[in-house]
Structure formats: structure tokens, C-alpha cells
Design an enzyme around this catalytic site. Structure first.
Site: not given
Ligand code: HEM
Length: 803
Positions: A175, A248, A462
Site C-alpha cells: 500500500h 479494502n 502494523y
Molecule cells: C496478515 C495479513 C496482512 C498483513 C501482515 C498486512 C500488513 C500490512 C502492512 C505491513 C502494511 C503497511 C503499513 C504501514 O507501513 O503503514 C499494510 C498496509 C495496509 N493494509 Fe495490510 N496486511 C494484511 C492484510 C490486509 C488485509 C486483509 C487488508 C484489508 C482488509 C489490509 C489492508 C491494508 C491497508 C488499507 C493498508 C494501507 C494503510 C494505509 O493507507 O496506510 N491488509 N498492511
């Protein structure tokens, strides 16, 4: 001038016995009894003793044991201090200056509060260094003579360059590409029967939000219109702490367990040996992985559908994906799924359009969001909840803890509970959109997690990633992340700490700060729902999935069967495109073999599109006889069910003009579109004044070259023979019209432009022989506006395209 107390102030009785006063100044050991004296240090020692005496033992200790006590946690024990002396750090705190300010206000943490405290406006101000030193010359470095060497002592140059050298921070692991905006959430009715969460406490309650939309795969500078899942992350600044709904634009996910997330992301990101392709899933490693992970099939259907290429952030649905819990004040909990439904409809691009836009305007979605808000056409969503009990969930044919499954709306309807409006662009992209830190673990009293194993991994991930991205454990103090709710705890130190805590107590329990800050107890504080798992012998520690997780195809079929024919055709075309980029035939075949379990017709179309001589045998299933699903078609899954409010707010419309067009008719249409909240633009062979046949002044603000046709939602072709002739001689015009026509946009053809339409090879008749409702002839603007509200006219579409 600093105002300071004289060193002797407070020493009212210098003749008195000096022993207690001397003893009170020691910072180690002390007398067995402190003698009262009219001296601040002695008074502090006396009051400290009284405060500590007020807590002869930890009366809460006994209540920390046992399951029932765990559900009814008591507030911490506190004792009122006899004065503010014992809880202060220093007797010198009253010596204030313009910098130190005065004594900390009681019970306040100034490191939070609105963003006003950190806003900067430099109007009328001189340029300074970061130390506030006015800079006389910002044009030249300090040199020994005008042609001499630059000098090391130039601290102004070195500060400027050093800061510049460190302007970048690591981008998000996933992202990385995103755009954000501020706004608010407004609750329709109190939901206190279901949840005690702050945003739902009363009808009309308004909670500030910051929202960041994103793509998943690409780097920070990658194109907006990649085929990808979009992040839809909402930070609610509630009065009981921050709640991040990190969702999402698709309601399911590729995997069922956090253990597989690094594998998924490694597979979809550019391949590690040559770092290609950027922001694209159409490559070997992604399809190798997902074709070996049949649980991803449902999500693949969504990603290959037009949902993977949204028209704008404002016209995309959002989902919390996982099953969450809501809890009321009595501690009763229900399961909940979160849905954001855009008021202006759910609309998507088509692939050919998305590919072209990515070249002409990689910032397409970022620009759209910014421009809508600047224009006052505020993006708006309705929040809907699917609420169901654990008992209901037990009866479903699928497992609600499985993030690859939806709860069909026919089974549990979506209840609208509030609206979210984005009405303020950030002042500074980096400070706000880049530094915002969302976290799936940020929930508030009244909400709780389910046992979804993917969610469990996210709860960890996160905070962990933000510690390295944002440089340490204090990222919650970055203004965009700090809550509006009070923050008081015993966490201290770490990189970039902002808060300056008064006093010496940084632990709990304590008597030296009267027990403060004290635990809130169950009535006010966050308490986890006990969420008992029905005791079964086999439910010891284990690495395995629940049985129903093994049904990988039923809901993939449900999604595909619920789409309109044109949406199904787009899904087939997307699989064809993506898999045609795969270099290993065995991977293509494996994927088609898997698709046969979801839809024979889809698999056949994809195989045909890939030139496969014969269909591979269906992939063996993990579960041969899945439970019969409750529904086999769910119409709300089709974009056709989501046209929105029928308005054309925020739609971009090109009005082609050139010297010799009829100016008045163009200006009239422009005015009518503008009045409806659309964004009309005059597009000509070049920008600047247009010499219209009737002398009406038109200033073209875009050119055929700098704003090609695929950037617009609709097109108006002009009146005036001479102008039409000029346009017809320009190849850009033909491309402009062809793209608009091919992408099934609405076209208004003013009388003289019938020839222009024909010259571009576009027809007012559908392949079926009926009149094309998206080609409006004769200047009927009302019909044009109504047709534009449909967004697109897919009846016109053929594969391959006619034009
Ligand atoms: C085990 C599964 C997942 C892991 C380990 C994971 C991990 C991460 C990580 C490390 C980030 C970067 C965060 C940052 O540096 O600010 C991120 C961002 C994000 N993830 Fe996940 N994620 C997973 C699953 C999901 C799922 C299922 C969704 C949706 C329901 C999701 C939605 C998002 C969104 C929207 C962001 C962006 C947040 C922003 O706009 O700063 N992720 N995720």
C-alpha cells in the site's frame, strides 16, 4: 525577559531549625520522620509521605484473579494528593519562561489536540534556519572570495542540504501508493443496543476521520490505475481513542492465515531478480503462487473484475473484510461486517482505458480525489453493518472467520448506520498522508476482534512495521496520528519523544502520584469479549484450519454467477490478459484447471483466449462435497446494482471546440453541466482563445494533446461546420472520439458533428441494431445528462472492439 522566582522564595522562616530543610533537599535516603516546616522542599516531602500513606496496600490485588473478575475489571485505586507538590518533577517548575511555559496544567497532555497546534503559515515572515535564525542570503553559499572555495563553516548551507538528504523515509511495504483526505463520520441513530463504541453513541454524533486510499502492489510513485486491490483505511478520532477500520475495496482476501501474507506479497511484487513488473500482477510468480493456493480463487474473481480498476476513490465500495464484534454496555456481543457504499455510485474503468490513463495521468485517482474536494463535490459514503449472532454464524454453510468468504446480503442484510464525508484536503502530503499510521489493532471500547487468523496477524503487523517506517515507537505522537482523546500512561522515552511528563512516577501501581494514571476499569475501559470457543477435546494448540475453510470455490462461483454478461466478459478478458503475460505454460494450465472448479464457462473462455488446445482436467478439490450454499446468486455483487444517487457530480466532460465552432451552444451545454456538479472542460487543438463562428468567447483550458479522450467520462461534440471541419483534420480528434466510443462513454452530438462521429468510425447504433442510448444526437442535454449518470453503456461493447 524570563520571569523567575528569587532563590530564597518559599524560605519564610530562615531562623528555624535548618535540619528538616536540609534533609528535604537530599535526593537519596531521608529522615525517618519529616518535620513540617514552611519550606517547599519540606512541604513536598510531607505531602509525599501523606500521599503514600493514603495507599497502605494495593486493594485491587485480590480482584485481579479469577475469570469473573477478568470480565469486571475494577478501576485503579487513586488517592487525592494534598497539593501538587508531590506529583511534580521539580520545585523549580514555577520558574517559567517563554519557552518552558508554566506548570503543566492538571491532567492535560498538550501533545494531543487538534492539528492547529502544528500548523505553519509563513505569510509575511522572513526565512530562518531550523534554529530560528533569520537567513540573510538564500541564494549563495559562503565562499572565500566570489570565485573561491565554499567554506565548511557555512552552517546555513549544511543544515539545508543535510535536511534535504534525509527527506525520504522508507515507503510502506505494501500500500505504498496512496492518497488521503480529512472528513467526518455522522451516525444516523444511536446504536447503543448493539455497541458502546463512541461514534455510535447518539443520533447525529459527528466523529472526525482521516482516510487513506491506496494500491497494494506498486511503489510510492507508481500509477494509480493498476489492476489491484485498493486500500480503504479510515482513522476515526473518537472521543474514546482512535479506531482504525483498515479495509479494502473488496470484501474478501487472497489468503486465510497471516502465515501466508509475506508469501503472497513476495509473489505479487516485482520479481526479485529483475524488479519487474511494476504495479502489476500479470507475471509468473503471482500466478504461480495463487494457482497453488485455491483459497485465493474468490478474491481473484473480484480482482479480475472491474473492481480491480476503479473509476475513482470516490466511486468505490469499502469493506472491513474480516468479521469483527460489537459489544454493548452490558457486555453482550454480536458479529459485524463493515461496508462503505459510495453515494455517487460504484463505478469502474475498463482495461483499455486504465492502461491508457496510466501513461497520460499516473495520478488519476489522486487528482480526482483532490479536485472533487477542492470543487466542493465532496466524496460521500454510507456505512452499512451486517449484524449477526454467533449462533446464526454457526448455521452458515461457510465459516465467518474465513476472510475469503462474504456473508451474502440475502442472508444478512446491510443496515445503513451513518455517513462519511471527505471535505478537507491535507495541507501537506508528507506530514499527513505519508506519515499517517493505520493499524488493525486500533479499536475502541464497544468493538472487538473475531478469531479470524488473518486478522490476528494484522493485529501484530502494523505497529511492528511502523516502528521502522516512522523511525521508532513514538509515531503515535506524530500529529496526524495522535488521538483527540486524552493520552496518559507510563510509556516514556524512545526516538523522537515529544511529550514532556511532569513528575517522577512512570509505573503503576504507585502511591507517589496518588495512583495516577490509574486503570479505567471495565465500566470505562477496553475489555476484550471473552469469546469462548466451544470446548472440544481436539482444540488444543494446533496448526490447522477449520474444516469449512476447505471450500475454495462455492463463493467464487457465487460471485461470477452474480455478474452481468458484460462483467463476466471483463473477468474472462482480465484472466486472459494476466495469464497471457505468464511465461510458463504449466502455470497457465494450472490456473485454468482451478477455474474449472469455479465456472466451466469462465475456464473455457480463458483457455480459448490463451490458445489452449484442450481444457486441462479440473484441479482436485480440498473438499469434494462442500455444504450447499444458502444463495447461488447475489445481485448486489454486480456493479449494475450500484448506480448511486443518479447524479453526475464530479464527472469530467470534454467539450471539443476549435476555431469556427458555434460558441453559444458549447457555452450553454457547459453551463448546464456545471450546474449539475460535473466538471466540464473546453478541449481544443491547443489551449487559449478559440475564434468561434458567432464570436462567443471561449478559452480552451485543455488541448487534445495534453488531455486525451480517455481521461473524460463523457464527450460533447460541437456545432458549427467550419469548426467541425477543422477538428476532423486533426488525428487527435479521431483518437479522442474513438477512445470515448470504445470505452462506452456517453457522447452528445450537436448537429454539425454527425460527420465527425462517422469519420471516427463510431456508430449511433448498437451491435444489436437498436439505437445506442449513450450516443445522444440533436442537442438534448437533459437526455445526455441522464445517460451520463449511467456512467457507461456496455451494450456497445464488443471483444475485440469495433472501433
Ligand atoms: C496478515 C495479513 C496482512 C498483513 C501482515 C498486512 C500488513 C500490512 C502492512 C505491513 C502494511 C503497511 C503499513 C504501514 O507501513 O503503514 C499494510 C498496509 C495496509 N493494509 Fe495490510 N496486511 C494484511 C492484510 C490486509 C488485509 C486483509 C487488508 C484489508 C482488509 C489490509 C489492508 C491494508 C491497508 C488499507 C493498508 C494501507 C494503510 C494505509 O493507507 O496506510 N491488509 N498492511
Amino acid at each position: 525577559m524570563p520571569k523567575s522566582k528569587s532563590p530564597d522564595s518559599g524560605r519564610a522562616n530562615p531562623e528555624a531549625n535548618s535540619a528538616p530543610r536540609a534533609a528535604a533537599r537530599n535526593t537519596d535516603s531521608g529522615p525517618s520522620q519529616v518535620q513540617p516546616a514552611n519550606d517547599p522542599a519540606v512541604l513536598k516531602a510531607v505531602h509525599t509521605g501523606q500521599l503514600a500513606e493514603g495507599m497502605p496496600f494495593n486493594a485491587n490485588k485480590a480482584g485481579e484473579h479469577g475469570f469473573d473478575n477478568g470480565l469486571a475489571v475494577q478501576p485503579g485505586i487513586t488517592v487525592d494528593a494534598p497539593s501538587r507538590l508531590p506529583t511534580g518533577s521539580t520545585l523549580s517548575e514555577e520558574n517559567h519562561s517563554d519557552k518552558t511555559g508554566s506548570v503543566a496544567a492538571e491532567g492535560i497532555n498538550w501533545a494531543i489536540e487538534s492539528l492547529d497546534r502544528v500548523r505553519v503559515d509563513s505569510s509575511g515572515q522572513v526565512l530562518t534556519t531550523n534554529q530560528g535564525v533569520p537567513i540573510a542570503d538564500n541564494q549563495n553559499s559562503l565562499k572565500y572570495g566570489v570565485r573561491g572555495p565554499a567554506l565548511l563553516e557555512d552552517f546555513i548551507l549544511r543544515e539545508k542540504i543535510t535536511h534535504f538528504d534525509h527527506e525520504r523515509i522508507p515507503e510502506r511495504i505494501v500500500h505504498a501508493r496512496g492518497s488521503g483526505a480529512h472528513g467526518f463520520f455522522e451516525c444516523y441513530d444511536a446504536l447503543t443496543d448493539i455497541t458502546k463504541a463512541a461514534p455510535f453513541k447518539e443520533a447525529g454524533k459527528v466523529t472526525p476521520v482521516f482516510v487513506r486510499f491506496s494500491t497494494v502492489q506498486g511503489e510510492r510513485g507508481s500509477k494509480d490505475t493498476a489492476r489491484d486491490v485498493r486500500g480503504f483505511a479510515v482513522k476515526f478520532y473518537t472521543d474514546e481513542g482512535n479506531w482504525d477500520l483498515v479495509g479494502n475495496n473488496m470484501p474478501v482476501f487472497f489468503i486465510q492465515d497471516a502465515m501466508k501474507f509475506p508469501d503472497l506479497v513476495h509473489a505479487v511484487k516485482p520479481e526479485p531478480h529483475h524488479q519487474m513488473p511494476q504495479a502489476a500482477s500479470a507475471h509468473d510468480t503471482f500466478w504461480d503462487f495463487v494457482s497453488l493456493m485455491p483459497e485465493s480463487t474468490h478474491m481473484l474473481m473480484w480482482a479480475m473484475s472491474d473492481r480491480g480498476i476503479p473509476r475513482s476513490y470516490a466511486t468505490m465500495q469499502g469493506f472491513g473484510v474480516h468479521t469483527f464484534r460489537m459489544v454493548n454496555a452490558e457486555g453482550d456481543s454480536v458479529f459485524v461486517k463493515f461496508h462503505w457504499n459510495p453515494v455517487h455510485g460504484t463505478h469502474s474503468l475498463v482495461w483499455d482505458e486504465a492502461v491508457k490513463i496510466s501513461g497520460a495521468d499516473p495520478d488519476y485517482h489522486r487528482r480526482d480525489l483532490w479536485e472533487r474536494i477542492e470543487a466542493g463535490a465532496f466524496p460521500e459514503w454510507e456505512l452499512g453493518l451486517q449484524i449477526f449472532t454467533e449462533e446464526q454464524a454457526d448455521g452458515f454453510s461457510f465459516d465467518v472467520l474465513d476472510p475469503t468468504k462474504i456473508v451474502p446480503e440475502e442472508l444478512v442484510p446491510v443496515r445503513p448506520v451513518g455517513r462519511m464525508v471527505l471535505n478537507r484536503n491535507p495541507d501537506n502530503f508528507f506530514a499527513e498522508t505519508e506519515q499517517v499510521a493505520f493499524c488493525a489493532a486500533h479499536i475502541v471500547p464497544g468493538l472487538d476482534f473475531s478469531n479470524d487468523p488473518l486478522l490476528a496477524g494484522r493485529i501484530h503487523s502494523y505497529v511492528d512495521t511502523q516502528i521502522s517506517r516512522l523511525g521508532g515507537p513514538n509515531f503515535h505522537e506524530i500529529p496526524i496520528n495522535s488521538p483527540l482523546a486524552p493520552v496518559h500512561n507510563n510509556q516514556r522515552d524512545g526516538m523522537h519523544r515529544q511529550a514532556i511528563h511532569r513528575g517522577r512516577v512512570n509505573y503503576e501501581p504507585n502511591s507517589l502520584a496518588g495512583g495516577c494514571p490509574f486503570q479505567a476499569g471495565a465500566a470505562q475501559g477496553f475489555v476484550s469479549v471473552p469469546a469462548r470457543i466451544q470446548a472440544k477435546e481436539e482444540q488444543g494448540k494446533v496448526r490447522a484450519k477449520p474444516e469449512k475453510f476447505a471450500d475454495h470455490y462455492t463463493q467464487a462461483t457465487l460471485f461470477f454467477e452474480s455478474q452481468s454478461p458484460v462483467e463476466q466478459a471483463h473477468i474472462a478478458a482480465a484472466f486472459r490478459f494476466e495469464l497471457s503475460k505468464v511465461t510458463v505454460p504449466a502455470i497457465r494450465e494450472r490456473m485454468v484447471a482451478s477455474l474449472r472448479n469455479a465456472s466451466e464457462s469462465l475456464a473455457a473462455q480463458v483457455a480459448e483466449g490463451l490458445g489452449m488446445a484442450a481444457l486441462p482436467a479440473p484441479m482436485p478439490r480440498a473438499l469434494d462435497n462442500p455444504p450447499k450454499p444458502e444463495v447461488s446468486r447475489s445481485p448486489p455483487l454486480s456493479l449494475l446494482a450500484r448506480p448511486g444517487d443518479g447524479s453526475i457530480k464530479g464527472r469530467k466532460v470534454a467539450l471539443l471546440v476549435a476555431d469556427g465552432v458555434n460558441g453559444q451552444s458549447a457555452v450553454d451545454v457547459h453551463a448546464m453541466l456545471f450546474a449539475q456538479g460535473a466538471v466540464p472542460r473546453f478541449v481544443a487543438p491547443r489551449i487559449g482563445p478559440v475564434k468561434t463562428a458567432d464570436g462567443v468567447a471561449i478559452d480552451a483550458d485543455a488541448s487534445l494533446e495534453n488531455e486525451p479522450g480517455f481521461l473524460f467520462d463523457a464527450l460533447v461534440l460541437p456545432d458549427g461546420d467550419e469548426g467541425v471541419r477543422t477538428l476532423s483534420l486533426d488525428g487527435h480528434t479521431m483518437e479522442f472520439i474513438k477512445d470515448q466510443y470504445r470505452h462506452c462513454k456517453t457522447i452528445l452530438v450537436l448537429p454539425a458533428s454527425v460527420t465527425l462521429l462517422e469519420a471516427a468510425g463510431a456508430s449511433a447504433t448498437l451491435p444489436s441494431g437498436e439505437a445506442d442510448p449513450g450516443v445522444v444526437q440533436g442537442g438534448d442535454v437533459a437526455t445526455f445528462i441522464a445517460a451520463m449518470a449511467r456512467h457507461r453503456h456496455p451494450e456497445r461493447e464488443t471483444d475485440p472492439p469495433r472501433v
